[in-house]
Design an enzyme around this catalytic site. Sequence first.
Site, PDB file in Angstrom:
ATOM      1  N   THR A   2      12.455  -6.879  52.899  1.00  0.00           N
ATOM      2  CA  THR A   2      12.755  -5.991  51.779  1.00  0.00           C
ATOM      3  C   THR A   2      12.021  -6.422  50.513  1.00  0.00           C
ATOM      4  OG1 THR A   2      14.728  -7.310  51.266  1.00  0.00           O
ATOM      5  CG2 THR A   2      15.025  -5.362  52.650  1.00  0.00           C
TER       6      THR A   2
ATOM      7  N   SER B  90      11.675 -15.040  44.825  1.00  0.00           N
ATOM      8  CA  SER B  90      12.888 -14.695  44.078  1.00  0.00           C
ATOM      9  C   SER B  90      13.743 -15.950  43.843  1.00  0.00           C
ATOM     10  CB  SER B  90      13.657 -13.590  44.809  1.00  0.00           C
ATOM     11  OG  SER B  90      14.713 -13.096  44.028  1.00  0.00           O
ATOM     12  N   HIS B  91      15.027 -15.887  44.175  1.00  0.00           N
ATOM     13  CA  HIS B  91      15.947 -16.988  43.873  1.00  0.00           C
ATOM     14  C   HIS B  91      16.006 -18.021  44.997  1.00  0.00           C
ATOM     15  CE1 HIS B  91      18.150 -14.224  46.389  1.00  0.00           C
ATOM     16  NE2 HIS B  91      19.067 -15.130  46.615  1.00  0.00           N
TER      17      HIS B  91
ATOM     18  N   GLU C 223      24.355  -4.644  44.611  1.00  0.00           N
ATOM     19  CA  GLU C 223      25.420  -5.642  44.517  1.00  0.00           C
ATOM     20  C   GLU C 223      24.913  -7.068  44.358  1.00  0.00           C
ATOM     21  OE1 GLU C 223      25.949  -7.924  47.228  1.00  0.00           O
ATOM     22  OE2 GLU C 223      24.201  -7.077  48.244  1.00  0.00           O
TER      23      GLU C 223
ATOM     24  N   ARG D 207       7.851 -13.810  53.005  1.00  0.00           N
ATOM     25  CA  ARG D 207       8.442 -15.049  52.512  1.00  0.00           C
ATOM     26  C   ARG D 207       8.454 -16.104  53.605  1.00  0.00           C
ATOM     27  NH1 ARG D 207      13.836 -13.246  49.038  1.00  0.00           N
ATOM     28  NH2 ARG D 207      12.749 -12.004  47.453  1.00  0.00           N
TER      29      ARG D 207
ATOM     30  N   ASP E 111      12.220 -15.174  39.289  1.00  0.00           N
ATOM     31  CA  ASP E 111      11.221 -14.175  38.908  1.00  0.00           C
ATOM     32  C   ASP E 111      11.789 -13.106  37.978  1.00  0.00           C
ATOM     33  OD1 ASP E 111      12.725 -12.871  40.970  1.00  0.00           O
ATOM     34  OD2 ASP E 111      11.054 -11.500  41.313  1.00  0.00           O
TER      35      ASP E 111
ATOM     36  N   ASP F 124      17.245 -15.029  37.560  1.00  0.00           N
ATOM     37  CA  ASP F 124      16.712 -15.849  38.637  1.00  0.00           C
ATOM     38  C   ASP F 124      15.244 -16.186  38.366  1.00  0.00           C
ATOM     39  OD1 ASP F 124      15.653 -13.339  39.143  1.00  0.00           O
ATOM     40  OD2 ASP F 124      15.797 -13.530  41.309  1.00  0.00           O
TER      41      ASP F 124
ATOM     42  N   ASP G  31      14.230 -10.836  38.240  1.00  0.00           N
ATOM     43  CA  ASP G  31      14.647  -9.501  38.657  1.00  0.00           C
ATOM     44  C   ASP G  31      16.154  -9.431  38.936  1.00  0.00           C
ATOM     45  OD1 ASP G  31      14.810 -10.810  41.100  1.00  0.00           O
ATOM     46  OD2 ASP G  31      13.668  -9.303  42.221  1.00  0.00           O
TER      47      ASP G  31
END
Length: 548
Positions: free
Chosen positions: A44, A147-148, A393, A48, A307, A305, A309
């Site tokens: 998504t 991301s995180h 969420e 990674r 980056d 986080d 977002d």
Amino acid sequence: MSVSPLAGSLPSRDMLVDVERLVSAYYSCTPDVSDPAGRVSFGTSGHRGSSLSGTFNEGHILAVTQAICDYRVAQGIGGPLFLGMDTHALSEPAMMTALEVLSANGVEVMISDGERWTPTPVVSHAILNWNRLHRDASADGILVTPSHNPPDDGGFKYNPPHGGPAGTSETSWIENRANTLLEEGLQGVRRVTYEAALKSDSVHRYDFMNTYIDELDEVLDLEAVRHSGLRLGVDPLGGAGVHYWHRIAERYGLDLAVLNEQVDPTFRFMSLDYDGKIRMDPSSAWTMKPLVERSDEFDVAFACDTDYDRHGIVCRSSGLMPPNHYLAVMVNYLFRSRDSWGADAMIGRTSVTSAMIDRVAQELGRRVYEVPVGFKWFVDGLRTGSLGFGGEESAGASFLRRDATAWSTDKDGFIAALLSAEMTAKEGKDPAESYRELAARMGEPLYARIAAPATREQKARLKRLSPDDVVRRELAGEPVLAMMTTARGNGEPLGGLKIETRNGWFAARPSGTENVYKIYAESFKGPQHLACLQAEAREMVDAALAEV
């Protein structure tokens, strides 16, 4: 969910990633294309993995970047590509590799002028701004970020000219082309040295930071925040926006304390998440413990986080807000305060986001646009203005400018965080107090997510489930009102099953990385009803999967 005894504490030295080994493995390891784990795989949020496990290394980035170059040619995308990265250790080497390939392919590339790191929403904003003024040559972007995720992870994602996360058609094309290049030993990859790329006429410096910050008052009422005298706090969590906050405070005259400006690729300053791992998740009470412990120093505080977002909101009145609570408050405030947004502008939410948003929407007289998991489903609506807001969420959201035009079509932690200051300034109460008022009128939901074991075959069946596969018509003592495997907003597959009653719902989806499926559930009738929802959800799903 079991909680590690280390959760909330600082990591010990032996828990820190060996950055030198991590980067060395990025350059020295070759992808094993015979192993599914060694191939390029766009989830998504792009490709990674970790160089230590052979799932994210130079070969992957060479192949993916060349595939993106080939995709641009196939689609006639002739404008600049905006390239950004976060503070993970693998982000800079991957960015350097990407620039070598982009330059060799003659792509006009915009890299940051001065500031080393570029947050995801800033790149999305830059793409939209360019394409608003240059309709003859569309721009797109690459974000180098996991991301995180933990410090040993790397990530690489593509944002097409619409500015948001790439959809399935784009990612499938890029993934297939990249894996073909890997199978062919990268023979089709064009590349120059990093030094040559930096000196080439196709690589340009772009002031991401000031271009973004100078337009923030077009999406937020920061004048009201300045006049309010609110005391604000932010923990940058060592992420890509770390140096943006002082500039924001200076530009708009905010009383904003930046609590930790340290950047370290080991993230040794982070408190450990629930499972004892380092994870830069601003929605986690364990990760956010240091900021929560200082909440009484500020009227409202926040974090994003790595980056930028995702967002986390800390209120003096209650501590860290659950993401679903804050999303409901955002919706309620935005659609009451943005007078220029059209009467038809909808509220976007994913299928596993709180039904409290539906109740708020009903009171507002607004339609809810419910989609599968993934922010990509909100992109077109935010770009055209048919959606005023899109939220999920996992603490990701974006919304329109005050004049109802698009701001960012990717998740934007900056504006979500700063909106908490705007609503506190203008309403005289913090977001947690606003949520308590909503819950008093509409009911107090309890929300939870659990996991249950499932084989690979069972996970595949869960993705293919039909409502006809579930025979029960009652859930936790209430009649089933809806049973869905596609989203009611856009008709796209949910990748699982969702069942709703008047006062509760559950959704079951397979994990993309583990041999489990996840059950999301929410009850408006209290903890016992929530437990019953979870238990019966697992029974229903297990019964359907037993037919495998």
